[in-house]
Design a protein around this motif. Structure first.
Motif, PDB file in Angstrom:
ATOM      1  N   VAL A 313     -42.497  50.165  61.179  1.00 23.19           N
ATOM      2  CA  VAL A 313     -41.382  50.193  62.174  1.00 23.19           C
ATOM      3  C   VAL A 313     -39.970  50.382  61.602  1.00 23.19           C
ATOM      4  N   ARG A 314     -39.237  51.209  62.162  1.00 21.52           N
ATOM      5  CA  ARG A 314     -37.839  51.572  61.840  1.00 21.52           C
ATOM      6  C   ARG A 314     -37.061  50.624  62.661  1.00 21.52           C
ATOM      7  N   GLY A 315     -36.047  50.089  62.066  1.00 24.19           N
ATOM      8  CA  GLY A 315     -34.904  49.567  62.743  1.00 24.19           C
ATOM      9  C   GLY A 315     -35.322  47.832  62.663  1.00 24.19           C
ATOM     10  N   ARG A 316     -34.671  47.011  63.302  1.00 31.24           N
ATOM     11  CA  ARG A 316     -34.887  45.594  63.064  1.00 31.24           C
ATOM     12  C   ARG A 316     -35.188  45.180  64.758  1.00 31.24           C
ATOM     13  N   THR A 317     -35.945  44.038  64.988  1.00 32.38           N
ATOM     14  CA  THR A 317     -36.304  43.473  66.243  1.00 32.38           C
ATOM     15  C   THR A 317     -35.705  42.177  66.315  1.00 32.38           C
ATOM     16  N   SER A 360     -39.090  43.040  50.532  1.00 32.08           N
ATOM     17  CA  SER A 360     -39.616  43.918  49.676  1.00 32.08           C
ATOM     18  C   SER A 360     -41.005  44.320  50.728  1.00 32.08           C
ATOM     19  N   GLN A 361     -41.250  43.929  51.835  1.00 26.90           N
ATOM     20  CA  GLN A 361     -42.479  44.508  52.334  1.00 26.90           C
ATOM     21  C   GLN A 361     -42.348  45.637  53.371  1.00 26.90           C
ATOM     22  N   ALA A 362     -40.804  46.178  53.357  1.00 23.61           N
ATOM     23  CA  ALA A 362     -40.945  47.196  54.142  1.00 23.61           C
ATOM     24  C   ALA A 362     -39.534  47.851  53.523  1.00 23.61           C
ATOM     25  N   PRO A 363     -39.371  49.184  53.720  1.00 22.44           N
ATOM     26  CA  PRO A 363     -38.203  49.921  53.354  1.00 22.44           C
ATOM     27  C   PRO A 363     -36.825  49.382  54.011  1.00 22.44           C
ATOM     28  N   ARG A 364     -35.628  49.496  53.540  1.00 15.55           N
ATOM     29  CA  ARG A 364     -34.397  48.894  53.903  1.00 15.55           C
ATOM     30  C   ARG A 364     -34.134  49.334  55.504  1.00 15.55           C
ATOM     31  N   ASP A 365     -34.041  48.004  56.441  1.00 15.02           N
ATOM     32  CA  ASP A 365     -34.026  48.289  57.848  1.00 15.02           C
ATOM     33  C   ASP A 365     -35.222  48.826  58.658  1.00 15.02           C
ATOM     34  N   CYS A 366     -36.335  48.374  58.103  1.00 15.16           N
ATOM     35  CA  CYS A 366     -37.471  48.695  58.484  1.00 15.16           C
ATOM     36  C   CYS A 366     -38.351  47.298  58.638  1.00 15.16           C
ATOM     37  N   GLU A 367     -39.510  47.210  59.391  1.00 12.53           N
ATOM     38  CA  GLU A 367     -40.551  46.106  59.629  1.00 12.53           C
ATOM     39  C   GLU A 367     -41.768  46.566  59.169  1.00 12.53           C
ATOM     40  N   ASN A 368     -42.476  45.646  58.881  1.00 11.32           N
ATOM     41  CA  ASN A 368     -44.191  45.808  58.880  1.00 11.32           C
ATOM     42  C   ASN A 368     -44.735  44.908  59.672  1.00 11.32           C
ATOM     43  N   TRP A 369     -45.221  45.469  61.027  1.00 13.70           N
ATOM     44  CA  TRP A 369     -45.966  44.725  61.799  1.00 13.70           C
ATOM     45  C   TRP A 369     -47.356  44.761  61.650  1.00 13.70           C
ATOM     46  N   PHE A 370     -47.844  43.670  61.653  1.00 17.82           N
ATOM     47  CA  PHE A 370     -49.415  43.517  61.359  1.00 17.82           C
ATOM     48  C   PHE A 370     -49.894  42.854  62.662  1.00 17.82           C
ATOM     49  N   LEU A 371     -50.653  43.707  63.716  1.00 16.63           N
ATOM     50  CA  LEU A 371     -50.881  42.887  65.050  1.00 16.63           C
ATOM     51  C   LEU A 371     -52.374  42.922  65.107  1.00 16.63           C
ATOM     52  N   LEU A 372     -52.878  41.735  65.532  1.00 20.29           N
ATOM     53  CA  LEU A 372     -54.264  41.408  65.451  1.00 20.29           C
ATOM     54  C   LEU A 372     -54.571  41.005  66.945  1.00 20.29           C
ATOM     55  N   VAL A 373     -55.650  41.368  67.504  1.00 22.39           N
ATOM     56  CA  VAL A 373     -56.167  40.930  68.675  1.00 22.39           C
ATOM     57  C   VAL A 373     -57.661  40.512  68.284  1.00 22.39           C
ATOM     58  N   ASN A 374     -58.444  39.474  68.846  1.00 23.67           N
ATOM     59  CA  ASN A 374     -59.699  39.284  68.697  1.00 23.67           C
ATOM     60  C   ASN A 374     -60.385  39.974  69.420  1.00 23.67           C
ATOM     61  N   THR A 375     -61.675  40.569  68.988  1.00 23.88           N
ATOM     62  CA  THR A 375     -62.686  41.353  69.581  1.00 23.88           C
ATOM     63  C   THR A 375     -64.131  40.647  69.529  1.00 23.88           C
ATOM     64  N   ARG A 404     -40.305  53.541  67.757  1.00 23.49           N
ATOM     65  CA  ARG A 404     -39.909  53.265  66.376  1.00 23.49           C
ATOM     66  C   ARG A 404     -40.416  53.178  65.465  1.00 23.49           C
ATOM     67  N   ILE A 405     -41.805  53.801  65.578  1.00 26.60           N
ATOM     68  CA  ILE A 405     -43.133  53.917  64.498  1.00 26.60           C
ATOM     69  C   ILE A 405     -43.250  55.038  63.840  1.00 26.60           C
ATOM     70  N   ASP A 406     -43.304  54.717  62.487  1.00 24.28           N
ATOM     71  CA  ASP A 406     -43.395  55.968  61.663  1.00 24.28           C
ATOM     72  C   ASP A 406     -44.869  56.337  61.422  1.00 24.28           C
ATOM     73  N   PHE A 407     -45.712  55.217  61.269  1.00 28.86           N
ATOM     74  CA  PHE A 407     -47.148  55.402  61.553  1.00 28.86           C
ATOM     75  C   PHE A 407     -47.888  54.348  61.688  1.00 28.86           C
ATOM     76  N   THR A 408     -49.204  54.400  62.154  1.00 27.06           N
ATOM     77  CA  THR A 408     -49.991  52.931  62.224  1.00 27.06           C
ATOM     78  C   THR A 408     -51.408  53.475  61.513  1.00 27.06           C
TER      79      THR A 408
END
Length: 483
Positions: A313-317, A360-375, A404-408
């Motif tokens: 994700v680009r930008g900050r939330t 260190s887990q994402a480029p500058r001004d970006c975020e690494n979102w890990f989303l989990l849903v139980n199935t 804001r998503i670069d890739f999933t």
């Protein structure tokens, strides 16, 4: 006398057991079919983004410290740990949010501000949780579990049994302790730590919030993959022979005892002891076919699986914490659907954004979102549709990541099955649903002499602390019996 030990699988349980046995002087070789060790303690790195694909949190770090000290180092020497505050941020459909602070004295104060009288209720609940943990530590977690008798043998008093609260469900315990339905939902979430339903799993699981509050919720700087690297480094330093890309095809026996392992590519290795750090169903169906043991596992019922979205994700939330949980309106409906093998229409969504703590887990001004849903396990999922559904749900909650998503990147139950040979993609092996679930989980002592089981699908269950305890139990058993 020292023995030759072959470990099948270099998950955390296999690595910890191998370090402990090497420290005691035994000759240990580990076979891992994947190109990298760590099992479910896995990471994805892409374009400057890092995602922890398995555990994203470390509790009871002293358990790992004890392992490292057995070979002359410490956890603090090997990794950089940070204690998280807040531990979690919870959000409900009505927009209310609650941060659980790191300081246990502060938690009731926060809760009273959130919901009148919840602070006093929490104090009573945590006292009860602490008692469950203290009894569990010296009984359930102190050794292998062959039967209810092995548990009774470790109890100091007949009152220990009712005190661990195994006769009612976690949901019933939550309802008895809390008036506010939101607090009941919060407590119910602890069942999902072992892939179970709060409406079926025993209230014994209430010990988990005590553990988080008393011992902290920790993050390993650089990501949880650093812990995997430390375990591998320490194991090799202790003299463990780790062989990656080595797939064990079967466990060899002779005269009712294990004799070694045969590799899928035709090689073989003799051993006095074999430790299976694999999904128990894979062990009893493929590696050492035992139809009775396999059918017992089948009857015990599988834990949940999961659908994972890793979003760059680009930008900050605004208003996002490291660990976030978004609750649905009806948790009972969610678990009823999961149990019937269907996806929940309105699921709980867990979001880990470790870049909040660790840039260190994402480029500058970006975020690494890990989303989990139980199935449910064994369910086919359309990745595109499901990703869109999860992101749309998020947008409804006021956090629109879609533009804001670069890739999933996604993981579905079939991926968990392929990566870890976890039957149906069940992340934790058998579920903790039902009063007898703890006894349905495979014992650490295998049905063949010299065979031992370690890891999340055997006693005492899944998650980093439990797997580490299972490795301690197995290493102690081997050392006591065979040397």
């Amino acid at each position: 006398a020292f023995v030759r030990v072959a470990v099948v699988g270099a998950g955390v349980g296999g690595l910890v057991a191998s370090i402990r046995l090497a420290a005691a002087g035994h000759d240990v070789v580990v076979f891992e079919r994947n190109p990298i060790v760590g099992g479910k303690l896995a990471t994805l790195e892409e374009d400057g983004f890092t995602f922890d694909l398995g555990p994203s949190l470390l509790t009871l770090p002293h358990l790992f410290d004890e392992v490292f000290r057995s070979v002359g180092t410490t956890l603090a020497d090997e990794v950089d740990l940070v204690r998280l505050d807040p531990q979690f941020r919870y959000t409900w459909t009505n927009g209310s949010t609650l941060d659980i602070p790191d300081d246990p004295a502060e938690t009731p104060v926060r809760l009273d501000a959130f919901s009148p009288n919840s602070g006093a209720e929490w104090r009573r609940f945590i006292d009860h949780a602490r008692e469950i943990w203290e009894i569990s530590e010296r009984t359930f977690l102190a050794g292998p579990m062959g039967s209810p008798l092995s548990l009774l043998g470790r109890m100091r008093s007949p009152l220990d049994l009712p005190r661990i609260d195994g006769n009612r469900t976690l949901a019933k315990s939550a309802a008895a302790h809390f008036e506010d339905p939101r607090m009941r939902q919060l407590v119910g979430r602890y069942a999902t730590y072992s892939g179970s339903s709060p409406f079926k799993a025993p209230a014994t699981l209430a010990c988990i919030p005590h553990v988080e509050q008393a011992y902290g919720c920790w993050y390993v700087m650089g990501g949880l993959g650093r812990l995997r690297e430390a375990l591998e480094r320490v194991a090799i330093g202790a003299g463990v022979d780790i062989r990656v890309r080595s797939d064990v095809g079967r466990i060899r026996t002779s005269g009712g005892s294990v004799a070694g392992v045969d590799l899928a590519d035709g090689g073989s290795e003799d051993a006095d002891i074999v430790i299976a750090n694999v999904d128990a169903a894979h062990l009893f169906v493929d590696l050492l076919p035992m139809p009775k043991a396999a059918s017992r596992l089948d009857k015990a019922g599988k834990s949940t699986s999961g659908f994972v979205v890793c979003a760059a994700v680009r930008g900050r939330t605004e208003g996002i914490a490291h660990h976030n949980v978004f609750f649905p309106l009806h948790d009972e409906q969610e678990f009823r659907l999961l149990e019937s093998g269907q996806m929940a229409i309105d699921p709980t969504v867990y979001a880990c954004v470790s870049s909040v703590t660790d840039p260190s887990q994402a480029p500058r001004d970006c975020e690494n979102w890990f989303l989990l849903v139980n199935t449910p396990p064994e369910i086919g999922i359309d990745r595109k549709l499901m990703t869109a559904a999860v992101l749309n749900r998020w947008a409804e909650r006021g956090i629109d990541l879609r533009h804001r998503i670069d890739f999933t990147r996604t993981l579905v139950p079939a991926d968990f099955e392929a990566r870890y040979r976890a039957v149906g993609g069940a992340i934790y092996g058998t579920s903790s649903n039902g009063k007898r679930a703890a006894f349905a989980r495979p014992n650490n002592v295998g049905p063949v002499d010299g065979l031992y089981l370690v890891g999340g699908s055997s006693h005492p269950g899944g998650g980093l602390p439990m797997v580490t305890i299972s490795a301690r139990i197995v290493a102690d058993l081997i050392h006591d019996r065979h040397s």
